[in-house]
Design a protein around this motif. Sequence first.
Motif, PDB file in Angstrom:
ATOM      1  N   GLY A  81       0.748  -1.095   0.077  1.00  0.00           N
ATOM      2  CA  GLY A  81       0.142   0.116   0.218  1.00  0.00           C
ATOM      3  C   GLY A  81       0.898   1.363   0.015  1.00  0.00           C
ATOM      4  N   PRO A  82       0.309   2.384   0.076  1.00  0.00           N
ATOM      5  CA  PRO A  82       0.971   3.635   0.168  1.00  0.00           C
ATOM      6  C   PRO A  82       1.710   4.224   1.195  1.00  0.00           C
ATOM      7  CG  PRO A  82      -1.363   4.102   0.424  1.00  0.00           C
ATOM      8  CD  PRO A  82      -1.329   2.772   0.249  1.00  0.00           C
ATOM      9  N   GLY A  83       1.803   3.324   2.117  1.00  0.00           N
ATOM     10  CA  GLY A  83       2.837   3.835   3.216  1.00  0.00           C
ATOM     11  C   GLY A  83       2.487   3.797   4.552  1.00  0.00           C
ATOM     12  N   ILE A  84       1.106   3.469   4.836  1.00  0.00           N
ATOM     13  CA  ILE A  84       0.784   3.499   6.141  1.00  0.00           C
ATOM     14  C   ILE A  84       0.303   1.973   6.545  1.00  0.00           C
ATOM     15  CG2 ILE A  84       0.181   5.929   6.813  1.00  0.00           C
ATOM     16  CD1 ILE A  84      -2.784   5.053   6.267  1.00  0.00           C
ATOM     17  N   GLU A  85       0.590   1.784   7.724  1.00  0.00           N
ATOM     18  CA  GLU A  85       0.113   0.340   8.153  1.00  0.00           C
ATOM     19  C   GLU A  85      -1.300   0.082   8.046  1.00  0.00           C
ATOM     20  OE1 GLU A  85       2.770  -0.167  11.908  1.00  0.00           O
ATOM     21  OE2 GLU A  85       0.870  -1.484  12.139  1.00  0.00           O
ATOM     22  N   GLY A 120       6.882   1.472   0.856  1.00  0.00           N
ATOM     23  CA  GLY A 120       5.740   0.753   1.602  1.00  0.00           C
ATOM     24  C   GLY A 120       5.862   1.171   3.293  1.00  0.00           C
ATOM     25  N   PRO A 121       4.814   0.357   3.977  1.00  0.00           N
ATOM     26  CA  PRO A 121       4.930   0.908   5.372  1.00  0.00           C
ATOM     27  C   PRO A 121       6.241   0.066   5.997  1.00  0.00           C
ATOM     28  CG  PRO A 121       3.320  -0.829   5.202  1.00  0.00           C
ATOM     29  CD  PRO A 121       3.940  -0.484   3.611  1.00  0.00           C
ATOM     30  N   CYS A 122       7.018   0.795   6.325  1.00  0.00           N
ATOM     31  CA  CYS A 122       8.478   0.284   6.775  1.00  0.00           C
ATOM     32  C   CYS A 122       8.706   0.770   8.274  1.00  0.00           C
ATOM     33  CB  CYS A 122       9.383   0.438   5.725  1.00  0.00           C
ATOM     34  SG  CYS A 122       9.945   1.906   5.336  1.00  0.00           S
ATOM     35  N   GLU A 123       7.986   1.490   8.765  1.00  0.00           N
ATOM     36  CA  GLU A 123       8.351   2.355  10.223  1.00  0.00           C
ATOM     37  C   GLU A 123       8.390   1.012  11.389  1.00  0.00           C
ATOM     38  OE1 GLU A 123       6.377   5.838  10.160  1.00  0.00           O
ATOM     39  OE2 GLU A 123       7.472   6.299   8.615  1.00  0.00           O
ATOM     40  N   ASN A 124       7.419   0.286  11.114  1.00  0.00           N
ATOM     41  CA  ASN A 124       7.133  -0.455  12.201  1.00  0.00           C
ATOM     42  C   ASN A 124       7.287  -1.786  11.777  1.00  0.00           C
ATOM     43  OD1 ASN A 124       6.263  -0.873  14.865  1.00  0.00           O
ATOM     44  ND2 ASN A 124       4.191  -1.226  14.174  1.00  0.00           N
ATOM     45  N   GLY A 153      16.007 -22.359   3.062  1.00  0.00           N
ATOM     46  CA  GLY A 153      14.802 -22.725   3.678  1.00  0.00           C
ATOM     47  C   GLY A 153      13.831 -21.825   4.406  1.00  0.00           C
ATOM     48  N   LYS A 154      14.286 -20.415   4.129  1.00  0.00           N
ATOM     49  CA  LYS A 154      13.394 -19.424   4.839  1.00  0.00           C
ATOM     50  C   LYS A 154      12.364 -18.813   4.048  1.00  0.00           C
ATOM     51  CE  LYS A 154      17.889 -17.518   6.870  1.00  0.00           C
ATOM     52  NZ  LYS A 154      18.757 -16.615   6.754  1.00  0.00           N
ATOM     53  N   THR A 155      11.228 -18.359   4.814  1.00  0.00           N
ATOM     54  CA  THR A 155      10.231 -17.826   4.197  1.00  0.00           C
ATOM     55  C   THR A 155      10.466 -16.131   3.946  1.00  0.00           C
ATOM     56  OG1 THR A 155       8.752 -19.238   5.317  1.00  0.00           O
ATOM     57  CG2 THR A 155       7.914 -16.913   4.492  1.00  0.00           C
ATOM     58  N   VAL A 156      10.698 -15.975   2.768  1.00  0.00           N
ATOM     59  CA  VAL A 156      11.307 -14.733   2.314  1.00  0.00           C
ATOM     60  C   VAL A 156      10.088 -13.767   1.910  1.00  0.00           C
ATOM     61  CG1 VAL A 156      12.915 -13.261   0.754  1.00  0.00           C
ATOM     62  CG2 VAL A 156      13.247 -15.784   1.723  1.00  0.00           C
ATOM     63  N   VAL A 157       9.990 -12.659   2.359  1.00  0.00           N
ATOM     64  CA  VAL A 157       8.680 -11.482   2.077  1.00  0.00           C
ATOM     65  C   VAL A 157       9.524 -10.426   1.335  1.00  0.00           C
ATOM     66  CG1 VAL A 157       6.919  -9.851   3.095  1.00  0.00           C
ATOM     67  CG2 VAL A 157       6.901 -12.174   3.736  1.00  0.00           C
ATOM     68  N   ARG A 158       8.832 -10.218   0.185  1.00  0.00           N
ATOM     69  CA  ARG A 158       9.405  -9.041  -0.485  1.00  0.00           C
ATOM     70  C   ARG A 158       8.393  -8.145  -0.519  1.00  0.00           C
ATOM     71  NH1 ARG A 158      11.398  -5.190  -2.060  1.00  0.00           N
ATOM     72  NH2 ARG A 158      12.005  -4.676  -4.149  1.00  0.00           N
ATOM     73  N   LEU A 159       8.541  -6.814   0.239  1.00  0.00           N
ATOM     74  CA  LEU A 159       7.756  -6.014   0.684  1.00  0.00           C
ATOM     75  C   LEU A 159       7.806  -4.841  -0.438  1.00  0.00           C
ATOM     76  CD1 LEU A 159       5.257  -4.732   2.274  1.00  0.00           C
ATOM     77  CD2 LEU A 159       6.995  -3.939   4.114  1.00  0.00           C
ATOM     78  N   LYS A 160       6.780  -4.505  -1.068  1.00  0.00           N
ATOM     79  CA  LYS A 160       6.861  -3.481  -2.107  1.00  0.00           C
ATOM     80  C   LYS A 160       5.722  -2.603  -1.800  1.00  0.00           C
ATOM     81  CE  LYS A 160       7.937  -5.082  -6.184  1.00  0.00           C
ATOM     82  NZ  LYS A 160       9.442  -5.106  -6.245  1.00  0.00           N
ATOM     83  N   GLY A 161       6.093  -0.983  -2.030  1.00  0.00           N
ATOM     84  CA  GLY A 161       4.970  -0.023  -2.259  1.00  0.00           C
ATOM     85  C   GLY A 161       3.853  -0.572  -3.051  1.00  0.00           C
ATOM     86  N   GLY A 162       2.749  -0.009  -2.409  1.00  0.00           N
ATOM     87  CA  GLY A 162       1.426  -0.129  -3.526  1.00  0.00           C
ATOM     88  C   GLY A 162       1.131  -1.539  -3.744  1.00  0.00           C
ATOM     89  N   VAL A 193      -2.916  -2.004  -1.950  1.00  0.00           N
ATOM     90  CA  VAL A 193      -3.634  -1.008  -2.421  1.00  0.00           C
ATOM     91  C   VAL A 193      -2.613   0.089  -3.258  1.00  0.00           C
ATOM     92  CG1 VAL A 193      -4.620   1.238  -1.230  1.00  0.00           C
ATOM     93  CG2 VAL A 193      -4.929  -1.089  -0.380  1.00  0.00           C
ATOM     94  N   THR A 194      -2.944   0.194  -4.451  1.00  0.00           N
ATOM     95  CA  THR A 194      -2.001   0.882  -5.387  1.00  0.00           C
ATOM     96  C   THR A 194      -2.045   2.589  -5.207  1.00  0.00           C
ATOM     97  OG1 THR A 194      -1.154   1.472  -7.553  1.00  0.00           O
ATOM     98  CG2 THR A 194      -3.717   1.042  -7.483  1.00  0.00           C
ATOM     99  N   SER A 195      -1.046   3.133  -5.187  1.00  0.00           N
ATOM    100  CA  SER A 195      -0.980   4.575  -4.909  1.00  0.00           C
ATOM    101  C   SER A 195      -1.767   5.283  -5.932  1.00  0.00           C
ATOM    102  CB  SER A 195       0.529   5.114  -4.744  1.00  0.00           C
ATOM    103  OG  SER A 195       1.101   4.873  -6.071  1.00  0.00           O
ATOM    104  N   ALA A 196      -1.847   4.525  -7.209  1.00  0.00           N
ATOM    105  CA  ALA A 196      -2.586   4.958  -8.323  1.00  0.00           C
ATOM    106  C   ALA A 196      -3.941   5.565  -7.966  1.00  0.00           C
ATOM    107  CB  ALA A 196      -2.463   4.280  -9.599  1.00  0.00           C
ATOM    108  N   VAL A 197      -4.648   4.837  -7.290  1.00  0.00           N
ATOM    109  CA  VAL A 197      -6.012   5.247  -6.626  1.00  0.00           C
ATOM    110  C   VAL A 197      -5.972   5.793  -5.353  1.00  0.00           C
ATOM    111  CG1 VAL A 197      -8.204   3.953  -6.369  1.00  0.00           C
ATOM    112  CG2 VAL A 197      -6.846   3.214  -8.277  1.00  0.00           C
TER     113      VAL A 197
END
Length: 340
Positions: free
Chosen positions: A96-100, A123-127, A165-174, A202-206
């Motif tokens: 999403g656009p940057g908030i949790e 992306g939301p990366c503060e917390n 063997g790890k669960t890798v999350v790729r966190l992207k904005g929007g 949630v895309t930033s475009a909308v």
Amino acid sequence: MILDTDLTGRTVLVLGAAHAARRALRRYAHAAASVRTLTAPGQVAAADLTGIDLVAAVADGDPGWAPVLDGLRSRFLVVTEPAAAPGGQIILIGGGPGIEDLLTLAARKALREADVVLYDRLGPCENLAELTHGAELVDVGKRPGHHAVPQRDIEALMVDHARAGKTVVRLKGGDPYVFGRGREEVAAAVAAGIPVSVVPGVTSAVSVPAAADIPVTHREVSHLFTVVSGHAPLTEAEHEHLAGLGGTIVVLMGMGTLHQLLAGLRRAGLAPGTPVAVVERGYRLDQATTYSTVGEAASRGTLARCTNPAVVVIGEVVRLGRDCPAGIAAGVEALTGAVA
Ligand code: SAH
């Protein structure tokens, strides 16, 4: 199971094979508990269990735990934990656009299960430490003109962690599939034979226009919207197509080429009075919206001071935006009246 209790300084005994127990171990350590661990049922009889406040039994599939746990239940509070996923996997998440608040439930679930998170700053990366219960966090942030970690290296990093063997999350904005190179990362996982899944976002475009109360469509005002990348200048033919569509134009990554775009749309016949809004830093505390018109912005550079990240909206819907100046909003009563 996640206990909603303060475990600071408490001693938790985690029972279970190392790989299956890794997530539970990390979570209790993150909750500031003092963590001890036994990986096989046969170790319990000889272990010193003094000072244990809680026993966390990971369901690692070993039937030998059942009688051991029966014995422990009379002396300790025993909770059951699910086993961490056995093999490596990659999950692409749209943040999403940057908030949790705009993270989906599926994204939150994947973050809780992550061993490693590769994130960038849109992306939301503060917390993230809290959302992930202490996963390894790697900033692979890309800012315009700054490719902190090259795309190929991000893909290699994802694959290497998953192979371990790890669960890798790729966190992207929007959303990962809107100008996010998400499909390239999926292809890299598939090529390496690693299970991969995608959680839309949630895309930033909308959502960023919406943060300024600008709807990308509105009955009797605009029944289509086109999302364009401003990363590189458009061709003259593209300007003509866009100007001819008659709907809303939404531009991402557009600040570097905005002047060229507006001049091109003017040449292609878009009316100079067409309103434009630039919404900077949507949903952040310092969100700002600047209004202008295509003609004014192209000739006087009224939007020149706006900076990335920003979403540009061009079209009649801009008149509906919050705090749109009266001169630009003119006629907006008729537009909003259309839905009454
Ligand atoms: N996949 C993302 C877009 C990545 S391109 C998505 O679906 O939203 C990066 C661009 O997104 C930025 O240059 C900016 O135009 C836009 N953007 C993302 N988050 C934003 C925010 N919070 N405020 C303003 N623009 C944002």
